[in-house]
Design a protein around this motif. Structure first.
Motif, PDB file in Angstrom:
ATOM      1  N   LEU A 600       0.830  -1.206   0.000  1.00 52.03           N
ATOM      2  CA  LEU A 600       0.000   0.000   0.000  1.00 52.03           C
ATOM      3  C   LEU A 600       0.867   1.260   0.000  1.00 52.03           C
ATOM      4  O   LEU A 600       0.525   2.252  -0.654  1.00 52.03           O
ATOM      5  CB  LEU A 600      -0.937  -0.005   1.205  1.00 52.03           C
ATOM      6  CG  LEU A 600      -1.869   1.209   1.316  1.00 52.03           C
ATOM      7  CD1 LEU A 600      -2.831   1.259   0.124  1.00 52.03           C
ATOM      8  CD2 LEU A 600      -2.638   1.178   2.625  1.00 52.03           C
ATOM      9  N   GLU A 601       1.973   1.227   0.700  1.00 47.74           N
ATOM     10  CA  GLU A 601       2.858   2.397   0.723  1.00 47.74           C
ATOM     11  C   GLU A 601       3.344   2.727  -0.685  1.00 47.74           C
ATOM     12  O   GLU A 601       3.373   3.892  -1.094  1.00 47.74           O
ATOM     13  CB  GLU A 601       4.043   2.139   1.644  1.00 47.74           C
ATOM     14  CG  GLU A 601       4.951   3.347   1.802  1.00 47.74           C
ATOM     15  CD  GLU A 601       6.031   3.132   2.842  1.00 47.74           C
ATOM     16  OE1 GLU A 601       6.808   4.081   3.086  1.00 47.74           O
ATOM     17  OE2 GLU A 601       6.115   2.020   3.406  1.00 47.74           O
ATOM     18  N   ASP A 602       3.692   1.699  -1.445  1.00 45.09           N
ATOM     19  CA  ASP A 602       4.120   1.923  -2.824  1.00 45.09           C
ATOM     20  C   ASP A 602       2.968   2.425  -3.692  1.00 45.09           C
ATOM     21  O   ASP A 602       3.141   3.332  -4.522  1.00 45.09           O
ATOM     22  CB  ASP A 602       4.674   0.627  -3.426  1.00 45.09           C
ATOM     23  CG  ASP A 602       5.992   0.209  -2.800  1.00 45.09           C
ATOM     24  OD1 ASP A 602       6.675   1.085  -2.226  1.00 45.09           O
ATOM     25  OD2 ASP A 602       6.327  -0.992  -2.868  1.00 45.09           O
ATOM     26  N   GLN A 603       1.788   1.832  -3.510  1.00 43.31           N
ATOM     27  CA  GLN A 603       0.637   2.180  -4.343  1.00 43.31           C
ATOM     28  C   GLN A 603       0.134   3.598  -4.100  1.00 43.31           C
ATOM     29  O   GLN A 603      -0.507   4.185  -4.974  1.00 43.31           O
ATOM     30  CB  GLN A 603      -0.499   1.178  -4.107  1.00 43.31           C
ATOM     31  CG  GLN A 603      -0.200  -0.221  -4.585  1.00 43.31           C
ATOM     32  CD  GLN A 603       0.132  -0.268  -6.062  1.00 43.31           C
ATOM     33  OE1 GLN A 603      -0.658   0.193  -6.894  1.00 43.31           O
ATOM     34  NE2 GLN A 603       1.298  -0.795  -6.404  1.00 43.31           N
ATOM     35  N   THR A 604       0.393   4.117  -2.917  1.00 46.50           N
ATOM     36  CA  THR A 604      -0.126   5.443  -2.567  1.00 46.50           C
ATOM     37  C   THR A 604       0.963   6.503  -2.522  1.00 46.50           C
ATOM     38  O   THR A 604       0.726   7.609  -2.032  1.00 46.50           O
ATOM     39  CB  THR A 604      -0.846   5.374  -1.210  1.00 46.50           C
ATOM     40  OG1 THR A 604       0.069   4.886  -0.222  1.00 46.50           O
ATOM     41  CG2 THR A 604      -2.068   4.473  -1.278  1.00 46.50           C
ATOM     42  N   ALA A 605       2.130   6.185  -3.034  1.00 41.76           N
ATOM     43  CA  ALA A 605       3.197   7.186  -3.085  1.00 41.76           C
ATOM     44  C   ALA A 605       2.757   8.344  -3.980  1.00 41.76           C
ATOM     45  O   ALA A 605       2.007   8.153  -4.952  1.00 41.76           O
ATOM     46  CB  ALA A 605       4.479   6.558  -3.628  1.00 41.76           C
TER      47      ALA A 605
END
Length: 607
Positions: A600-605
């Protein structure tokens, strides 16, 4: 008694041609030349129990809205734009001609086929007067007439018809409901009295559920108890319901001001109101024509207007808003776990559509608050995604393979809220066309999310905002942009909506609506992006002359950044998307397993 009344319930299913033949034979016995078969029960609900699925039994159609008309030598099925593709897959066109209900309405088809003197039957429990009016006019022009039947001819030939539902009802706790039933009843009763109305007939199960703080299990997906009620101006209620659904604890919850009666007493109670000359509120858009007919025939004075529960139910109170925010957080965590799981599948291990549905449901069911789907999950891959209200079956379920889009529209019921969310996901590398169309849908979705509007604005006045980026490319979609949503109630709730169809209902604080523009390329793929949003007070800019409203986004789930063509976004749109993703990350991360949180951290960067 018909010859089929004694047939065993274990008979093999009849083919639809045989069912149609049986119906026509029964129509001849009842001296009828045709019959109207709506997708409806006595409550005019969208979701109806198996015992009232007459349209599905006759035709095989599995959508949520439709009407068949059967004449002696021809038959047709009428559906809206959501089902123009699905109906051709589900219904034998040699038996029922598929028609678009708006472009090819029933009255036009009847004008072609009706003959003078013919009698077309209808079940007065299954239609409103407004639904019947254009059909009655068409019959009249042809010299035919509509005839109310006392026994539905389909029921006479449906040998293995399921029994009516008997699920137990349950109380909705005050910490979720926010307001006790007595307070609601007294307030609505006072409002009726102020209008000179002695009683209101309630036919919508979700209105009764909201008013009495009850929930049930009589229909799929929505926690409803099927019942009728009459609300008096003093706040008392006569509830007509199968007594087996209410245990002693629930009867105590209802209190003495709620008087219980068997369903069979409902019509007599209507006639008693008429005999007393009462002024009775009835909502003509939801009440069966039989109810209005019996009231009028017995002497009641009708006060036709909105169901008095509709607007108060639509305006969620603080407890209901708190609950729906909590429900969306846990639902967003489950959906994010599914999206993460799907992203980890190598091509050889990708599921088919049914496998995706089962996996998503399992992620939701892992939470103890889960009470089931709020509607049958739509998981359409490639061409199936272009079918707006598609539902995968073993015969239609497509295998996911790289190179196309998966549209997943799903939702859940929780004791404190109802969810409905759509995400479109690239399987493999999306094409430039995929990215262009997705981003145009996203731009419309953002425009509606971010709009500020004056009090008194209706959803139909905002609808074009969601369509404008598609219109700029000569594109559009054939469904509404937003529907109301209940609080642990119906996933489709009125009276508010966002649609091309004109509406006189203003959006008010506490109303929840969906925001779901889309694009569908028949035979290729479908795109839809959906969040639930709540109407809220908005800070007015300096110099504003009117109170302003806006939307609070409730849904929390990442968008597929691979599908975003950033060159099409304005700086404000990019800022909105980054701010939303930051909120999604902040709320959901503590609720996720470590690997899903990292994904999720990557997807919401930030973009």
């Amino acid at each position: 008694m018909t010859p089929l009344d004694d047939a065993p319930a274990t008979l093999a299913p009849l083919p639809h041609a045989a069912r149609l033949a049986l119906l026509r034979a029964e129509l001849a016995r009842q001296d009828l030349h045709g019959f109207l078969v709506p997708l409806a029960d006595e409550h005019q609900g969208e979701y109806i129990p198996p015992s009232t699925q007459r349209l599905a039994w006759l035709t095989g159609f599995g959508g949520s809205a439709g009407l068949a008309i059967v004449l002696a030598d021809r038959a047709a099925i009428f559906v809206d734009g959501r089902y123009t593709l699905a109906v051709r897959d589900q219904v034998d066109a040699a038996l029922f001609t598929p028609r678009h209900v708006t472009d090819e309405p029933p009255r036009a088809w009847l004008a072609e086929g009706l003959k003078g003197g013919e009698r077309i039957g209808y079940d007065p429990w299954l239609h409103t007067r407004g639904q019947l009016a254009p059909i009655a006019e068409a019959a009249h022009r042809a010299g035919a007439e509509l005839v109310a039947v006392t026994r539905n001819p389909i029921d006479a030939v449906w040998a293995d018809r399921p029994a009516p539902p008997t699920a137990p009802a349950m109380a909705q706790p005050l910490d979720h409901a926010g307001v006790d039933s007595a307070t609601k009843r007294l307030k609505l009763g006072q409002d009726l009295a102020a209008e000179g109305v002695q009683a209101a007939v309630l036919t919508a199960p979700d209105s009764i559920a909201w008013l009495l703080n009850l929930r049930g299990g009589d229909v799929p997906c929505n926690p409803l108890m099927l019942a009728f009620a009459i609300l008096d101006s003093d706040g008392g209620v006569d509830l007509f319901v199968d007594p087996a659904k209410l245990d002693a604890t629930l009867r105590s919850h209802l209190g003495n001001a709620v008087r219980l009666h068997p369903p069979g007493d409902f019509v007599a109670a209507l006639e008693a109101l008429g005999a007393a000359g009462a002024v009775v509120r009835v909502d003509p858009t939801t009440a069966a024509t039989l109810i209005l007919d019996r009231l009028e025939a017995s002497g009641a004075r009708l006060s036709q207007g909105l169901d008095p529960c509709l607007l108060p139910k639509a305006r969620k109170n603080p407890a209901e808003m708190k609950g729906t925010r909590n429900a969306h957080a846990r639902d967003g965590a489950a959906l994010t776990c599914f999206l993460h799981w799907l992203s980890t599948r190598p091509p050889a291990e990708l599921p088919d559509e049914l496998g995706a549905v089962a996996r998503l449901d399992a992620f939701r069911a892992a939470h103890g608050w889960y009470r089931g789907m709020s509607f049958d999950t739509i998981a359409g891959f490639g061409p199936n995604g272009a079918i707006v209200h598609y539902r995968a079956t073993p015969q239609t379920s497509r295998q996911l393979v790289p190179g196309n889009l998966l549209l997943v529209d799903s939702g859940a019921q929780y004791p404190d809220g109802t969810t409905d969310v759509t995400r479109t996901i690239a399987i493999g590398t999306p094409s430039p066309e995929h990215r262009d169309r997705y981003t145009r849908v996203l731009k419309g979705h953002i425009a509606l999310s971010a709009v500020r509007f004056p009090k008194g604005t209706t959803g139909s006045q905002l609808d074009a905002l969601a369509r404008a980026p598609l219109w700029a490319a000569g594109l559009d979609y054939d469904h509404g942009t937003g529907h109301g949503v209940g609080s642990y109630l119906c996933v489709h709730e009125g009276p508010q909506r966002i649609s091309k169809i004109a509406s006189t209902v203003a959006l008010e604080p506490g109303m929840i609506v969906s925001n779901e523009p889309g694009y569908y390329k028949a035979g290729a793929y479908g795109i839809r992006i959906e969040n639930l949003i709540a109407v809220a007070e908005a800070a007015a800019p300096v110099g504003a002359e009117k109170p302003m409203l806006g939307f609070e986004t409730l849904t929390l789930a990442p968008y597929d950044r691979r599908l975003v063509e950033t060159t099409l976004l304005t700086p404000d749109e990019r800022s909105w998307l980054n701010t939303y993703h930051a909120r999604v990350r902040g709320v959901l991360t503590p609720l996720l397993p470590v690997e899903a949180a990292r994904w999720l951290e990557d997807q919401t960067a930030p973009l």
